[in-house]
Design an enzyme around this catalytic site. Structure first.
Site, mmCIF file in Angstrom:
data_model
loop_
_atom_site.group_PDB
_atom_site.id
_atom_site.type_symbol
_atom_site.label_atom_id
_atom_site.label_comp_id
_atom_site.label_asym_id
_atom_site.label_seq_id
_atom_site.Cartn_x
_atom_site.Cartn_y
_atom_site.Cartn_z
ATOM 1 N N ASP A 96 36.434 -71.343 -28.527
ATOM 2 C CA ASP A 96 35.748 -72.225 -29.334
ATOM 3 C C ASP A 96 36.528 -73.846 -28.825
ATOM 4 O O ASP A 96 37.651 -74.401 -30.042
ATOM 5 C CB ASP A 96 36.230 -72.038 -30.750
ATOM 6 C CG ASP A 96 35.548 -73.127 -32.433
ATOM 7 O OD1 ASP A 96 34.661 -74.275 -31.284
ATOM 8 O OD2 ASP A 96 34.835 -72.264 -32.778
ATOM 9 N N LYS A 101 35.454 -64.918 -42.915
ATOM 10 C CA LYS A 101 36.245 -65.692 -42.852
ATOM 11 C C LYS A 101 37.007 -64.528 -44.221
ATOM 12 O O LYS A 101 37.050 -64.879 -44.917
ATOM 13 C CB LYS A 101 36.593 -66.709 -42.879
ATOM 14 C CG LYS A 101 36.580 -67.751 -41.608
ATOM 15 C CD LYS A 101 36.268 -69.226 -41.808
ATOM 16 C CE LYS A 101 35.425 -69.928 -40.403
ATOM 17 N NZ LYS A 101 36.183 -71.495 -40.676
ATOM 18 N N ASP A 140 29.352 -74.190 -28.211
ATOM 19 C CA ASP A 140 30.573 -74.489 -28.444
ATOM 20 C C ASP A 140 32.312 -73.664 -27.435
ATOM 21 O O ASP A 140 33.043 -74.007 -28.020
ATOM 22 C CB ASP A 140 31.135 -75.314 -29.484
ATOM 23 C CG ASP A 140 30.058 -74.434 -30.938
ATOM 24 O OD1 ASP A 140 30.314 -73.289 -30.263
ATOM 25 O OD2 ASP A 140 31.232 -74.900 -31.882
#
Length: 355
Positions: free
Chosen positions: A218, A160, A109
């Site tokens: 992305d 993250k 992706d």
């Protein structure tokens, strides 16, 4: 050089586009998204790719067979999702290279224009166990944050975080030494981001970061998917897999764009799709047999197979599933998604997810 291509995800963020088609096979600038990756991999010296599949696994071999874009293809499927590391380890059984050879890992992706041979060269020169492609972004808190030292060696792998220590993020393309893949536990759920990379760093193994700020995207959301197709059509990222020259629009065979229609901004018009006179289509993706009637406006949207937009309707940032119909006079904006087969009757409906 051999590569493993990770294509097992269900693409839930892209629904309804991925209900019937895996994300990596969605038509992007006129061909399945993976065609662009295969072409770039071949240009980088890859001659054999192992597909790590799971969701609708049979569709990948049906789409590409055993050879495409000059690359030999092999398919390995997971019975149960094994995570990124588990998928890589599972697919490694089909590799033929030796323990010290480099293996390129690609995510199904990611659309990237970075210099893969330069990443491989850095990997070899450093004698690294793994070399990650890193790219700087404006908001690294949304991604895996990867600091490096003055020699380019990765010092940590921080998933993250609201307080990133660097703007460098994991861009999803790795070069593994084959024996580093073989060290991943077999038949277990493993995350390279949360387990493999941090464990290698802690053990003192050489993990390098190849930093490049070229084109990177992305395509996991509808907005990004549209942007990726648009950028390829406009030539912002070159791809030898694209079935036509870069320009304001790409119209495939059997499509029909009326001379009285405005179709531009990197729009892709699929096979058998029709755009009538007086319609305006800007920066959108029209899949096969889609239909845009006279006076309609479509901007930054996706019309799936056989979807229809009635006269005078307005779509802005909208996704229509297969066979969905938007009747005359409707106005849909701001991320609205219409599921396959849904028919909105002729009306003056105005709807926005931002409302």
């Amino acid at each position: 050089m051999e590569a493993i291509l990770l294509v097992g995800g269900q693409g839930t963020r892209l629904r309804p586009l991925t209900i019937s088609t895996p994300k990596p096979l969605l038509p992007t600038a006129g061909v399945p998204f993976l065609a662009h990756q295969l072409a770039r991999a071949r240009a980088a010296g890859v001659d054999r790719i192992v597909f790590a599949t799971s969701y609708r696994a049979e569709m990948f071999e049906a789409a590409f067979g055993t050879r495409a874009h000059g690359v030999d293809l092999v398919y390995v499927s997971e019975d149960e999702p094994l995570g990124t590391g588990g998928a890589i380890r599972n697919a490694a059984g089909a590799l033929t290279c030796g323990p010290d050879e480099p293996v390129l890992i690609l995510n199904g992706d990611i659309l990237s224009g970075h210099d893969v041979p330069a990443q491989v060269a850095l990997h070899e020169e450093a004698g690294a166990a793994v070399t990650l492609h890193l790219t700087p972004v404006d908001d690294p808190s949304r991604f895996g944050c990867v600091p490096t030292d003055g020699e380019g060696r990765v010092t940590a792998f921080l998933e993250k975080t609201s307080h990133p220590v660097t703007d460098q993020i994991n861009a999803g393309c790795y070069v593994f030494r084959r024996k580093a893949i073989d060290a991943i536990p077999e038949d277990e759920v493993v995350s390279v981001e949360r387990e493999t990379f941090p464990d290698l760093i802690e053990s003192g193994a050489v993990v390098m970061g190849y930093v490049e700020s070229g084109y990177w995207l992305d395509v996991g959301t509808p907005e990004a998917f549209v942007q990726g197709s648009r950028d390829l059509v406009l030539g912002r990222l070159a791809s030898s897999a694209m079935p036509g020259e870069p320009g304001e629009r790409l119209a495939l065979e059997r499509s029909r764009v009326s001379p009285g229609a405005v179709v531009r901004g990197g729009t892709a018009v699929g096979r058998g799709a029709v755009v009538e006179a007086g319609a305006t289509v800007i920066g959108s993706v029209l899949l096969d047999e889609a239909f845009v009637a006279e006076g309609a406006t479509v901007r930054d949207s996706v019309l799936s197979r056989g979807a229809r937009v009635g006269p005078g309707a307005v779509l802005d940032g909208v996704v229509l599933g297969d066979g969905a119909v938007v009747g005359p006079g409707n106005e849909l904006r701001g991320g609205v998604r219409v599921w396959p087969g849904i028919k909105l009757p002729p009306t003056a409906l105005r709807f926005s997810t931002d409302a």
